[in-house]
Write an enzyme that holds these catalytic residues in place. Structure first.
Site, PDB file in Angstrom:
ATOM      1  N   THR A 332     -38.822  24.631  42.783  1.00 44.03           N
ATOM      2  CA  THR A 332     -39.409  23.386  42.721  1.00 44.03           C
ATOM      3  C   THR A 332     -39.706  22.746  44.143  1.00 44.03           C
ATOM      4  OG1 THR A 332     -39.336  21.006  41.923  1.00 44.03           O
ATOM      5  CG2 THR A 332     -37.481  22.245  42.257  1.00 44.03           C
ATOM      6  N   SER A 376     -31.847  15.096  42.987  1.00 46.47           N
ATOM      7  CA  SER A 376     -31.251  14.807  41.826  1.00 46.47           C
ATOM      8  C   SER A 376     -30.360  15.892  41.812  1.00 46.47           C
ATOM      9  CB  SER A 376     -32.092  14.660  40.437  1.00 46.47           C
ATOM     10  OG  SER A 376     -32.547  16.342  40.200  1.00 46.47           O
ATOM     11  N   TYR A 378     -30.321  18.228  39.349  1.00 48.78           N
ATOM     12  CA  TYR A 378     -31.070  19.316  38.968  1.00 48.78           C
ATOM     13  C   TYR A 378     -31.677  19.993  40.114  1.00 48.78           C
ATOM     14  CZ  TYR A 378     -35.672  21.136  38.206  1.00 48.78           C
ATOM     15  OH  TYR A 378     -37.034  22.054  38.228  1.00 48.78           O
ATOM     16  N   HIS A 379     -32.270  18.974  41.061  1.00 51.94           N
ATOM     17  CA  HIS A 379     -32.747  19.599  42.254  1.00 51.94           C
ATOM     18  C   HIS A 379     -31.659  20.432  43.154  1.00 51.94           C
ATOM     19  CE1 HIS A 379     -35.881  16.940  41.152  1.00 51.94           C
ATOM     20  NE2 HIS A 379     -36.680  17.826  41.206  1.00 51.94           N
ATOM     21  N   LYS A 382     -31.302  23.653  41.769  1.00 51.57           N
ATOM     22  CA  LYS A 382     -32.342  24.653  42.438  1.00 51.57           C
ATOM     23  C   LYS A 382     -32.134  25.106  43.986  1.00 51.57           C
ATOM     24  CE  LYS A 382     -35.346  25.392  39.553  1.00 51.57           C
ATOM     25  NZ  LYS A 382     -35.452  26.209  38.657  1.00 51.57           N
TER      26      LYS A 382
END
Length: 606
Positions: A332, A376, A378-379, A382
């Site tokens: 992302t 975040s 989530y990031h 990644k």
């Protein structure tokens, strides 16, 4: 809509109005929705019938060459349709056709080869089509390199014996065939991890239409996450069994599906990979939500475990079972953050001429991973994936593309639009609805569009159909052994305010909606105003990508679908979930409106 000072150049195509959709804009006398012979196609160039299909239905076509359209009866090709991709010999792809119940009358032999119809094209467009023509067996996942890279064997043609892998290029190998997106292995075996999701299902149908043998796994986690939050997909989707049956019935596509959890069912996944021996693995099997990862400790831990450990397990399986297979991993653009210094966001790594200077000394940064500033938990997962994959390529000689993808939006590809039972999901809740998809859903029911803070945050975006094109080009152009490569996948970048204004204008002027924009509290920790200079040249320069669908066109197509009464009712049913209530700070409350921006409330056309 004024240009943002930091916004990149993004060529837009004219908005296609509803009046044009009665027939193909590229053909005089095209039959539109009501005319023509019974046809099936794997492509849909104009939203009604593919140009080639409309022409075939009217009695066939002839190639008019570069001097103009061919004439057949009362049918004339007026101009190149704006969305026709090109093939390597300089002609344009109009659509793969199957005429039911009658022959291909009126076709010249030179016009139809392997189901494709062609027209002349420029040298520049020809180059885009053959981006991988000069790749060699060093790129090919069918090459057996167990004995090294100087002499190899072909797994697809074992009778060929050993040979120099540099002696054969894709355009000279009988196992590679030309498609609209470059040369691709015949019946290429592609496994999609997360095949039931928004992107996974769309890609499965897209690749199946290109002739790939598609397999996939999913544990229906996305359906369960959305249900947990009290939401649902606003575009109804079928059960997987119905999806698979419809794909075969309508499109002639068979998908080898297994229900399993990538993290918890490792032994079963390992057996499936060993059975299929995929030549490419597309990794969509992660939780893709920043707000979901910020709900509480339990959700943060779950997202990191599911994403990081799931990916790590697949890397080990690839090492042990299919080390020659290319991994196409979805990252992302959010990994990079928004550097407040204004430095360019390069494609994963610093370019060769990047230099660090400090206290009179300097060092080359070329080839080093660029800094990340994830926004975040989530990031952060990644980013950890990035380093795990980068090191796996170095440790074990795996090959991977890490796709730093902009925010995907939209509802349309020719395949998902072929039948309501083939539709992919579309979410609008705070956790799984992305900004453009949310704005369009809000506009449909008259809910003020929710800009966080000032609305000047800038992000990269790409439409669903263009994202599928990118994936096809990357799958067909595998990295070499040990290569870890990064692409920034986007077609343009915009401020959130620009997106809201665009949705408001199209919704009001084209669909008679009265759309209002509001500013609300920003529950995230992010810069409201910041420079933004992403570099996203590689897909264009190395893989031949050119965006085919403009922001305005895809928003129009979304509004066409979401204004249907049964879908509008599904939006109304869950409108109480539109305003976010998950704060990065840990607060638990619904955001409050800061300002309703009356001066950009658009009135419907009379």
């Amino acid at each position: 809509m004024a240009d943002h000072p930091h916004r990149g150049i993004h060529r837009r195509r004219p908005l296609q109005h509803r009046g044009q959709r009665a027939g193909c804009p590229g053909i005089e006398g095209s039959p539109g929705l009501g005319g023509g012979a019974p046809l099936r196609s794997s492509d849909d160039q104009c939203g009604v019938l593919p140009c080639a299909l409309a022409m075939e239905a009217m009695g066939g076509i002839r190639d008019g060459g570069s001097g103009g359209g061919g004439v057949r009866g009362n049918l004339r090709l007026r101009r190149q349709h704006p969305r026709q991709p090109r093939l390597a010999d300089g002609r344009s792809y109009l659509g793969r056709i199957t005429l039911l119940g009658q022959g291909s009358k009126g076709m010249e032999p030179s016009d139809l080869r392997d189901g494709y119809i062609f027209h002349e094209s420029s040298a520049e467009e020809k180059d885009r089509m053959i981006h991988n023509a000069q790749c060699t067996c060093l790129n090919c996942p069918a090459a057996d390199m167990t004995a090294g890279e100087t002499t190899i064997r072909c797994r697809r043609q074992p009778g060929k014996g050993t040979f120099d892998p540099r002696s054969i290029t894709f355009d000279r190998c009988p196992e590679w065939q030309l498609t609209p997106y470059g040369y691709m292995l015949k019946k290429m075996r592609v496994m999609i991890l997360g095949v039931d999701g928004y992107l996974g299902w769309t890609l499965a149908l897209w690749l199946g239409a290109l002739g790939c043998e598609v397999s996939g796994v999913d544990n229906y986690a996305r359906r369960n996450w959305v249900k947990e939050r009290g939401a649902h997909t606003i575009v109804p989707i079928a059960r997987m069994t119905d999806r698979l049956r419809t794909a075969k019935e309508v499109l002639g596509i068979e998908i080898n599906f297994r229900e399993m959890d990538i993290l918890k069912d490792r032994s079963r996944l390992q057996e499936f990979i060993d059975e299929v021996r995929p030549e490419a693995i597309v990794y969509y099997g992660e939780c893709p939500s920043a707000p979901y990862s910020m709900i509480d400790l339990e959700h943060a831990c779950y997202v990191q475990e599911n994403n990081v450990l799931g990916t790590l397990g697949v890397l080990f399986m690839m090492r042990d079972l299919v080390p020659q297979t290319s991994l196409i991993k979805l990252g992302t653009m959010g990994e990079y953050g928004t550097p407040i210094t204004g430095r360019p966001i390069f494609e994963g790594m610093f370019p060769p001429d990047a230099v660090l200077k400090w206290r009179g000394r300097e060092w080359s940064l070329g080839g080093e991973l660029i800094p990340r500033d994830p926004g975040s938990f989530y990031h952060l997962s990644k980013v950890h994936d990035t380093y795990n994959i980068y090191k796996a390529c170095r440790f074990w000689g795996l090959r991977s593309y890490d796709i730093m993808q902009g925010v995907i939006y939209g509802v349309h590809t020719p395949q998902v639009a072929a039948d309501p039972r083939l539709r992919t999901r579309l979410d609008m809740d705070e956790c799984f609805g992305t900004v453009i998809n949310r704005f369009v859903a809000q506009a449909v029911i008259g809910f003020p569009l929710t800009m966080y803070g000032s609305g000047e945050q800038i992000r990269g975006f790409i439409g669903l159909e263009d994202a599928m094109q990118c994936m096809s080009r990357l799958i067909s152009h595998p990295p070499k052994r040990g290569e870890y490569a990064v692409v920034n996948q986007m077609s343009g970048y915009y401020s959130i305010r620009q997106l809201a204004e665009t949705v408001a204008k199209i919704g009001s002027q084209e669909f008679g909606l009265t759309v209002t924009i509001q500013r609300v509290e920003n529950p995230r920790v992010e810069y409201d105003i910041h420079p933004y200079e992403p570099i996203y040249d590689r897909l264009r320069d190395e893989f031949g990508f050119e965006a085919k669908v403009s922001l305005e066109e895809e928003i129009y197509r979304m509004l066409e679908l979401l204004t249907q009464p049964h879908i509008k009712a599904r939006i109304e049913e869950k409108k109480h979930l539109i305003l976010p209530r998950t704060w990065w700070s840990g607060k638990k409350k619904i955001v409050e409106s800061l300002e309703v921006i009356e001066e950009i409330t658009y009135k419907a056309k009379k």
